[in-house]
Scaffold this motif. Structure first.
Motif, PDB file in Angstrom:
ATOM      1  N   ASN A 178       0.835  -1.206   0.000  1.00 51.42           N
ATOM      2  CA  ASN A 178       0.000   0.000   0.000  1.00 51.42           C
ATOM      3  C   ASN A 178       0.868   1.254   0.000  1.00 51.42           C
ATOM      4  O   ASN A 178       0.566   2.229  -0.686  1.00 51.42           O
ATOM      5  CB  ASN A 178      -0.929   0.012   1.219  1.00 51.42           C
ATOM      6  CG  ASN A 178      -2.161  -0.862   1.015  1.00 51.42           C
ATOM      7  OD1 ASN A 178      -2.464  -1.257  -0.114  1.00 51.42           O
ATOM      8  ND2 ASN A 178      -2.852  -1.170   2.095  1.00 51.42           N
ATOM      9  N   ASP A 191       4.989   5.628   6.095  1.00 49.62           N
ATOM     10  CA  ASP A 191       5.484   6.024   4.773  1.00 49.62           C
ATOM     11  C   ASP A 191       5.326   7.519   4.572  1.00 49.62           C
ATOM     12  O   ASP A 191       4.635   8.204   5.336  1.00 49.62           O
ATOM     13  CB  ASP A 191       4.777   5.232   3.666  1.00 49.62           C
ATOM     14  CG  ASP A 191       3.303   5.609   3.499  1.00 49.62           C
ATOM     15  OD1 ASP A 191       2.985   6.816   3.413  1.00 49.62           O
ATOM     16  OD2 ASP A 191       2.454   4.681   3.444  1.00 49.62           O
ATOM     17  N   THR A 241     -11.502   0.604  -2.602  1.00 47.44           N
ATOM     18  CA  THR A 241     -10.180   0.812  -3.182  1.00 47.44           C
ATOM     19  C   THR A 241     -10.167   2.087  -4.009  1.00 47.44           C
ATOM     20  O   THR A 241     -11.184   2.466  -4.583  1.00 47.44           O
ATOM     21  CB  THR A 241      -9.753  -0.385  -4.063  1.00 47.44           C
ATOM     22  OG1 THR A 241      -8.483  -0.095  -4.641  1.00 47.44           O
ATOM     23  CG2 THR A 241     -10.749  -0.670  -5.179  1.00 47.44           C
ATOM     24  N   SER A 242      -9.020   2.740  -4.037  1.00 48.93           N
ATOM     25  CA  SER A 242      -8.895   3.906  -4.900  1.00 48.93           C
ATOM     26  C   SER A 242      -8.192   3.527  -6.197  1.00 48.93           C
ATOM     27  O   SER A 242      -7.894   4.360  -7.017  1.00 48.93           O
ATOM     28  CB  SER A 242      -8.075   4.978  -4.173  1.00 48.93           C
ATOM     29  OG  SER A 242      -6.814   4.441  -3.792  1.00 48.93           O
ATOM     30  N   LYS A 243      -7.884   2.210  -6.361  1.00 50.15           N
ATOM     31  CA  LYS A 243      -6.959   1.820  -7.430  1.00 50.15           C
ATOM     32  C   LYS A 243      -7.630   1.363  -8.724  1.00 50.15           C
ATOM     33  O   LYS A 243      -7.037   1.458  -9.786  1.00 50.15           O
ATOM     34  CB  LYS A 243      -5.981   0.772  -6.899  1.00 50.15           C
ATOM     35  CG  LYS A 243      -5.168   1.371  -5.744  1.00 50.15           C
ATOM     36  CD  LYS A 243      -4.345   0.387  -4.969  1.00 50.15           C
ATOM     37  CE  LYS A 243      -3.862   1.044  -3.667  1.00 50.15           C
ATOM     38  NZ  LYS A 243      -3.176   0.107  -2.783  1.00 50.15           N
ATOM     39  N   PHE A 292      -5.784  -3.852  -5.628  1.00 53.89           N
ATOM     40  CA  PHE A 292      -6.915  -3.520  -6.505  1.00 53.89           C
ATOM     41  C   PHE A 292      -8.220  -4.077  -5.950  1.00 53.89           C
ATOM     42  O   PHE A 292      -9.288  -3.718  -6.397  1.00 53.89           O
ATOM     43  CB  PHE A 292      -6.702  -4.028  -7.946  1.00 53.89           C
ATOM     44  CG  PHE A 292      -6.413  -5.503  -8.051  1.00 53.89           C
ATOM     45  CD1 PHE A 292      -7.442  -6.426  -8.049  1.00 53.89           C
ATOM     46  CD2 PHE A 292      -5.109  -5.958  -8.154  1.00 53.89           C
ATOM     47  CE1 PHE A 292      -7.180  -7.785  -8.152  1.00 53.89           C
ATOM     48  CE2 PHE A 292      -4.837  -7.317  -8.251  1.00 53.89           C
ATOM     49  CZ  PHE A 292      -5.860  -8.232  -8.255  1.00 53.89           C
ATOM     50  N   ARG A 293      -8.121  -4.951  -4.929  1.00 54.70           N
ATOM     51  CA  ARG A 293      -9.362  -5.572  -4.447  1.00 54.70           C
ATOM     52  C   ARG A 293      -9.968  -4.836  -3.263  1.00 54.70           C
ATOM     53  O   ARG A 293     -11.101  -5.120  -2.891  1.00 54.70           O
ATOM     54  CB  ARG A 293      -9.083  -7.011  -4.010  1.00 54.70           C
ATOM     55  CG  ARG A 293      -8.735  -7.929  -5.135  1.00 54.70           C
ATOM     56  CD  ARG A 293      -9.102  -9.342  -4.718  1.00 54.70           C
ATOM     57  NE  ARG A 293      -8.429 -10.309  -5.549  1.00 54.70           N
ATOM     58  CZ  ARG A 293      -7.417 -11.062  -5.153  1.00 54.70           C
ATOM     59  NH1 ARG A 293      -6.986 -10.973  -3.912  1.00 54.70           N
ATOM     60  NH2 ARG A 293      -6.862 -11.894  -5.966  1.00 54.70           N
ATOM     61  N   GLY A 294      -9.205  -3.985  -2.626  1.00 57.83           N
ATOM     62  CA  GLY A 294      -9.726  -3.303  -1.442  1.00 57.83           C
ATOM     63  C   GLY A 294     -10.054  -4.265  -0.327  1.00 57.83           C
ATOM     64  O   GLY A 294     -11.028  -4.086   0.402  1.00 57.83           O
ATOM     65  N   LEU A 301      -7.020  -3.953   4.052  1.00 57.95           N
ATOM     66  CA  LEU A 301      -7.292  -3.226   5.290  1.00 57.95           C
ATOM     67  C   LEU A 301      -8.565  -3.709   5.968  1.00 57.95           C
ATOM     68  O   LEU A 301      -8.620  -3.799   7.190  1.00 57.95           O
ATOM     69  CB  LEU A 301      -7.337  -1.715   5.030  1.00 57.95           C
ATOM     70  CG  LEU A 301      -5.988  -1.085   4.635  1.00 57.95           C
ATOM     71  CD1 LEU A 301      -6.100   0.429   4.556  1.00 57.95           C
ATOM     72  CD2 LEU A 301      -4.877  -1.480   5.593  1.00 57.95           C
TER      73      LEU A 301
HETATM   74  P1  ADP Z   1      -6.214  -2.039  -2.159  1.00 58.97           P
HETATM   75  O1  ADP Z   1      -4.747  -1.877  -1.917  1.00 58.97           O
HETATM   76  O2  ADP Z   1      -6.517  -3.322  -2.865  1.00 58.97           O
HETATM   77  O3  ADP Z   1      -6.830  -0.861  -2.810  1.00 58.97           O
HETATM   78  P2  ADP Z   1      -6.410  -1.966   0.719  1.00 58.97           P
HETATM   79  O4  ADP Z   1      -7.428  -2.517   1.634  1.00 58.97           O
HETATM   80  O5  ADP Z   1      -5.035  -2.470   0.864  1.00 58.97           O
HETATM   81  O6  ADP Z   1      -6.930  -2.191  -0.755  1.00 58.97           O
HETATM   82  O7  ADP Z   1      -6.384  -0.403   0.884  1.00 58.97           O
HETATM   83  C1  ADP Z   1      -7.604   0.330   0.712  1.00 58.97           C
HETATM   84  C2  ADP Z   1      -7.359   1.749   0.257  1.00 58.97           C
HETATM   85  O8  ADP Z   1      -6.768   2.497   1.311  1.00 58.97           O
HETATM   86  C3  ADP Z   1      -6.395   1.884  -0.899  1.00 58.97           C
HETATM   87  O9  ADP Z   1      -7.036   1.723  -2.138  1.00 58.97           O
HETATM   88  C4  ADP Z   1      -5.848   3.285  -0.698  1.00 58.97           C
HETATM   89  O10 ADP Z   1      -6.687   4.229  -1.279  1.00 58.97           O
HETATM   90  C5  ADP Z   1      -5.893   3.468   0.799  1.00 58.97           C
HETATM   91  N1  ADP Z   1      -4.574   3.269   1.433  1.00 58.97           N
HETATM   92  C6  ADP Z   1      -4.178   2.186   2.123  1.00 58.97           C
HETATM   93  N2  ADP Z   1      -2.909   2.318   2.586  1.00 58.97           N
HETATM   94  C7  ADP Z   1      -2.502   3.538   2.167  1.00 58.97           C
HETATM   95  C8  ADP Z   1      -1.272   4.278   2.318  1.00 58.97           C
HETATM   96  N3  ADP Z   1      -0.220   3.780   3.010  1.00 58.97           N
HETATM   97  N4  ADP Z   1      -1.213   5.496   1.744  1.00 58.97           N
HETATM   98  C9  ADP Z   1      -2.264   6.018   1.063  1.00 58.97           C
HETATM   99  N5  ADP Z   1      -3.433   5.360   0.890  1.00 58.97           N
HETATM  100  C10 ADP Z   1      -3.566   4.145   1.431  1.00 58.97           C
END
Ligand code: ADP
Ligand code: MG
Length: 599
Positions: free
Chosen positions: A34, A59, A78-80, A95-97, A100
């Protein structure tokens, strides 16, 4: 009969979480990814109690908007990507959200984040299905803290390996993630102590050097091959840099660490002509491929990936190995790897350092280390630097010392020594049978048995010049953790600097010239998941026996052969070498009579 019912949401979540989060190392992987996806140039990882108590990842990436922070822990947030078709050309790790939301459901998760575009940041704390959000005053970037992992799924916690093994897995994923992102600085802190710092560098080669050391880098060739849709590049073993396991066979596809089940097989094919059995080349491969030609959405933890034309990728890997090693050893089995579409992979763009021939000339002992030098003394002692202290007590004296025991064995006169065949097999007659004994394997067993004996004591020889050995970060940490086992066998080893050690004394049984190989062999075997102290000792004993025993091809004197034969036939030892191979084969007199059709 139980009726079908839908599981409550909280149970569903925990089951799904278990697929993404196998252990603390998965959390480290997901959070590091992430941070990389967020464009960070500095990532710090901290763990305590092998990640079970706490994992913290900080980070300096783009941060999370205040309004978005509650969404991060929702499933499929997800923002991806925003559309299914986006998965086809995905360039981010996530990409799956799912990560977290999974982590939040099985731990106490704290997210502190500030986006560079906003005045104040925000803090989210999620625990026990409750979430709180507050202000956060900090620098742009994100800090995620995972505490109490698996607190609500005790079964999962029970099935984790030992703390040592879990920490090793964390370190492994940390280093493998850092390996492919040399433009980012990383640090790792364990129990409050900074263990590893990797400064950002400009190239993959520099990062490989930071992680594995100059010495290993010097033992690798670099090469690359390019096609319209695929580029493959990487580092591969020079012919005499072979390892006893496949742990250093690593593959990335579009920067994603992938477990590719054919990789070991392909590399074995490529090194078939030069690698002895049970030895494996190291390889770090980077494949860049049009994402449309792959599917990463097939494994919960995204560890696997599907290539739409797997045969083609396989042949690319073989072609690269072939080019790196030189034409001599390039053996592709066409029946296995016929490519579907006949594409050309021949492009003279490869950087290539030296030929196989040169490599062999540089290292005349490429066949492997032998502690003995052939001579009429039979066993040992040459190869030790003159001027060094007392010549080492070796296996020879150990065998000679025990020889008198056999004289007292009642039926010793029943054993008749017949000779040595092929400088490898001892022939002996006893009672109504002929025994063929593999000298080396038997010798290994007897040395091994003496090393693992309960009351064994080990003699040490000081080295005239202490030996400094550079190890990879991973191997160095493993060695430090298991140093006791080396000390037990009369090694004198100390920390030298960074990831180097200094060896001041070694067991008398071993020869100085092979110590470096010996230590890397042992550390390699430690990577196998064993948890008991006695297993580590046994691994060392196994390797010591292997390194100290006479090799096939070494000159075997009749005297030595006779001693080994008597010992083998005494019945005091297992008839297998420490690796489990039999060392004795008997042919009964009556079977010979059958062969010769004697009446
Ligand atoms: P994914 O990585 O598949 O999108 P995650 O559950 O890992 O799903 O994360 C969810 C969302 O949280 C991400 O799409 C991102 O927008 C945000 N995010 C998570 N970790 C960070 C980070 N270290 N810095 C910025 N945004 C983050
Ligand atoms: Mg993610």
């Amino acid at each position: 009969m139980n009726r079908i019912k839908i599981l409550p949401e909280s149970v569903k979540n925990k089951i799904a979480a278990g697929e993404v989060v196998e252990g603390p190392f998965s959390v480290v992987k997901e959070l590091m990814e992430n941070s990389i996806d967020a464009g960070a140039s500095e990532i710090d990882v901290e763990v305590s109690d092998s990640g079970l108590k706490k994992i913290l990842i900080k980070d300096n990436g783009k941060g999370i908007y205040r309004d978005d922070i509650p969404l991060t822990i929702l499933k499929h947030a997800t923002s991806k990507i925003s559309d299914i078709t986006d998965i086809e050309h995905i360039s981010s790790y996530g990409f799956r959200g799912e990560a977290l939301s999974s982590i939040a459901s099985i731990s106490k998760l704290t997210i502190m984040s500030k986006s560079a575009d906003e005045e104040t940041g925000s803090r989210l704390v999620s625990y026990n299905e409750k979430t709180e959000i507050s202000d956060y005053a900090g620098a742009p970037g994100s800090t995620l803290i995972v505490e109490n992992l698996f607190y609500n799924i005790p079964a999962r916690k029970k099935f984790l390996k030992s703390r040592g093994t879990e920490l090793r897995k964390i370190r492994e994923i940390f280093l493998k993630t850092a390996l492919v992102t040399p433009h980012i600085s990383f640090s790792m802190t364990v129990e409050g102590k900074r263990q590893t710092t990797l400064m950002k560098t400009g190239s993959a080669e520099k990062r490989v050097e930071q992680i594995y050391g100059r010495d290993i880098l010097d033992n690798l060739y670099y090469g690359s091959l390019e096609d319209i849709k695929v580029r493959i590049s990487g580092f591969m073993s020079k012919p005499d840099f072979l390892k006893s396991t496949r742990s250093m066979q690593i593959m990335y596809v579009n920067n994603r660490l992938i477990e590719y089940k054919y990789l070991g097989f392909l590399l074995s094919q490529a090194y078939d002509a030069i690698a002895p059995k049970r030895s494996h080349p190291a390889a770090i491969l980077f494949i860049d491929i049009d994402p449309e030609l792959t599917d990463v959405n097939i494994h919960p933890a995204k560890k696997e990936l599907k290539f739409f034309d797997q045969n083609y990728i396989n042949s690319m890997i073989l072609n690269l190995s072939g080019k790196i090693l030189g034409a001599q050893v390039h053996k592709i089995k066409p029946s296995l790897f016929k490519t579907g579409k006949e594409r050309t992979t021949e492009k003279p763009d490869m950087e290539f350092q030296g030929s196989l021939h040169e490599a062999f000339q540089d290292h005349p002992s490429a066949a492997g280390y032998s502690p003995y030098t052939a001579g009429d003394k039979g066993f040992h002692t040459a190869g030790h630097p003159s001027g060094s202290a007392i010549p080492p007590e070796t296996a020879a004296s150990f065998i000679r010392e025990t020889a008198h025991i056999y004289n007292s064995i009642q039926n010793i006169n029943d054993i008749r020594f017949l000779g040595v065949a092929f400088n490898t097999y001892i022939l002996a007659e006893q009672m109504e049978a002929i025994s063929i004994i593999d000298f080396h394997a038997a010798h290994e067993r007897f040395i091994y048995d003496s090393l693992i004996a309960k009351d064994a004591e080990f003699e040490s020889q000081s080295l005239l010049f202490p030996l400094v050995i550079e190890l990879s970060i991973e191997d160095y940490q493993i060695l430090l953790e298991k140093l006791d086992n080396f000390l037990y066998y009369a090694f004198d080893i100390d920390i030298f600097s960074d990831h180097s050690i200094v060896v001041r004394a070694i067991p008398a049984l071993l020869n100085e010239s092979g110590i470096k190989d010996f230590i890397s062999d042992v550390v390699e075997s430690f990577k196998a998941e064993k948890n008991h102290i006695s297993d580590y000792r046994k691994s060392i004993a196994e390797k010591m026996a292997c390194h100290a025993a006479k090799r096939a091809g070494d000159n075997i004197s009749d005297e030595d052969a006779r001693i080994i034969a008597f010992k083998a036939l005494s019945g005091d030892h297992d008839f297998r070498c420490p690796h489990g191979r039999p060392y004795i084969h008997r042919i009964e007199k009556k079977d010979l009579e059958k062969i010769f059709k004697r009446p």
